[in-house]
Motif scaffolding. Structure first.
Motif, PDB file in Angstrom:
ATOM      1  N   GLY A 151      36.880  38.014  28.877  1.00  0.00           N
ATOM      2  CA  GLY A 151      36.985  38.585  30.210  1.00  0.00           C
ATOM      3  C   GLY A 151      38.457  38.845  30.488  1.00  0.00           C
ATOM      4  N   THR A 199      41.917  38.535  33.508  1.00  0.00           N
ATOM      5  CA  THR A 199      42.470  37.874  34.685  1.00  0.00           C
ATOM      6  C   THR A 199      43.668  38.669  35.192  1.00  0.00           C
ATOM      7  OG1 THR A 199      43.385  35.781  35.528  1.00  0.00           O
ATOM      8  CG2 THR A 199      43.962  36.382  33.294  1.00  0.00           C
ATOM      9  N   PHE A 212      42.215  36.849  40.046  1.00  0.00           N
ATOM     10  CA  PHE A 212      40.857  37.330  39.834  1.00  0.00           C
ATOM     11  C   PHE A 212      40.500  37.015  38.389  1.00  0.00           C
ATOM     12  CE2 PHE A 212      37.803  40.451  38.349  1.00  0.00           C
ATOM     13  CZ  PHE A 212      36.842  40.424  39.343  1.00  0.00           C
ATOM     14  N   ASN A 213      39.436  36.233  38.184  1.00  0.00           N
ATOM     15  CA  ASN A 213      39.008  35.836  36.846  1.00  0.00           C
ATOM     16  C   ASN A 213      37.600  36.326  36.572  1.00  0.00           C
ATOM     17  OD1 ASN A 213      41.129  34.397  35.557  1.00  0.00           O
ATOM     18  ND2 ASN A 213      40.764  32.648  36.873  1.00  0.00           N
ATOM     19  N   GLN A 214      37.406  36.935  35.410  1.00  0.00           N
ATOM     20  CA  GLN A 214      36.076  37.376  34.998  1.00  0.00           C
ATOM     21  C   GLN A 214      35.565  36.467  33.887  1.00  0.00           C
ATOM     22  OE1 GLN A 214      35.129  40.902  32.342  1.00  0.00           O
ATOM     23  NE2 GLN A 214      34.606  41.777  34.329  1.00  0.00           N
ATOM     24  N   LYS A 274      27.664  38.074  33.833  1.00  0.00           N
ATOM     25  CA  LYS A 274      29.050  38.389  34.201  1.00  0.00           C
ATOM     26  C   LYS A 274      29.320  37.821  35.584  1.00  0.00           C
ATOM     27  CE  LYS A 274      30.381  42.604  35.231  1.00  0.00           C
ATOM     28  NZ  LYS A 274      30.795  44.012  35.052  1.00  0.00           N
ATOM     29  N   ASN A 312      32.409  36.991  38.530  1.00  0.00           N
ATOM     30  CA  ASN A 312      33.755  37.307  38.996  1.00  0.00           C
ATOM     31  C   ASN A 312      34.210  36.259  40.007  1.00  0.00           C
ATOM     32  OD1 ASN A 312      33.877  39.755  37.490  1.00  0.00           O
ATOM     33  ND2 ASN A 312      32.669  40.773  39.071  1.00  0.00           N
ATOM     34  N   TYR A 313      35.320  35.603  39.717  1.00  0.00           N
ATOM     35  CA  TYR A 313      35.829  34.515  40.545  1.00  0.00           C
ATOM     36  C   TYR A 313      37.172  34.867  41.169  1.00  0.00           C
ATOM     37  CZ  TYR A 313      32.486  31.040  38.733  1.00  0.00           C
ATOM     38  OH  TYR A 313      31.346  30.320  38.425  1.00  0.00           O
TER      39      TYR A 313
END
Length: 209
Positions: free
Chosen positions: A62, A64, A85-87, A111, A113-114
């Motif tokens: 992912g 970031t 933003f972390n995927q 998936k 998204n954080y």
């Protein structure tokens, strides 16, 4: 009605995330003129793994991106809060279908998204080398699909991890590698399986102020 509830929860989560990001941004700006304080941006990749029998035992990729601050608190120590933003991505295993009686083909790809907020303590081994450790708080902003009916989502909205790693600084450039161990069970369906995030985070940052 269920979709309205999900929309309302998503809107509330967005507002909380926006307010938190704004507060942290004001915090960064308020210290930007202080001695021993820096602000910058960073990008990188996440090599992710979701622990649990519901997911394949593999690492996936992912990305970031976000901002950071660097606050000196001593000759050898500094504090580094970030907003990122972390995927997170992964594939489900056959066990997922067995446990939750869902179509494997439909729910094979996950998936998440954080909005992540690491608060790292840096110990400076030398001028350009630092050890890093600290907690990371994660807020789930979105997932690729609802995994259950009636609007119920499979993953919890919050996650908590511990980070440890190494950072190298070259003038205004910094390169880092970290390992994140998730301590929270993010399974929001039931207690049949424990789901925990873990990742290797690699990236590069640029100090702007």
């Amino acid at each position: 009605m269920a979709h309205g509830l999900v929309y309302s929860m998503s809107k509330s989560l967005f507002m909380k995330s926006f307010i938190l990001s704004a507060v942290l941004a004001l915090f960064f700006v308020s210290f930007s003129n202080a001695q021993g304080f820096g602000v910058g941006v960073k990008v990188g990749t996440n090599i992710n793994k979701l622990q649990g029998q519901s997911f394949k035992d593999q690492f996936t990729y992912g990305y970031t991106a976000g901002v950071f601050a660097d606050i000196k608190v001593g000759k050898k120590w500094s504090l580094q809060p970030e907003v990122l933003f972390n995927q997170v991505t992964n594939d489900t295993s056959d066990k997922f279908s067995d446990l939750y009686k869902l179509n494997y083909d439909k729910f094979s790809k996950i998936k998440l998204n954080y909005l992540s907020i690491p608060i790292l303590l840096n110990y400076n081994l030398s001028k350009g080398v630092s050890l890093q450790a600290g907690p990371q708080f994660g807020i789930l902003m979105s997932q690729n699909q609802d995994l259950l009916q009636d609007g119920k989502e499979a993953f919890k909205k919050g996650d908590f991890s511990l980070l440890g790693g190494l950072q190298l600084k070259f003038s205004s450039i910094r390169v880092y590698g970290r390992y994140a161990v998730g301590l929270s069970n993010i399974n929001d369906i039931d207690n049949k399986d424990q789901w925990k995030n873990q990742s290797i985070q690699l990236g590069i940052g640029l100090t702007l102020l």
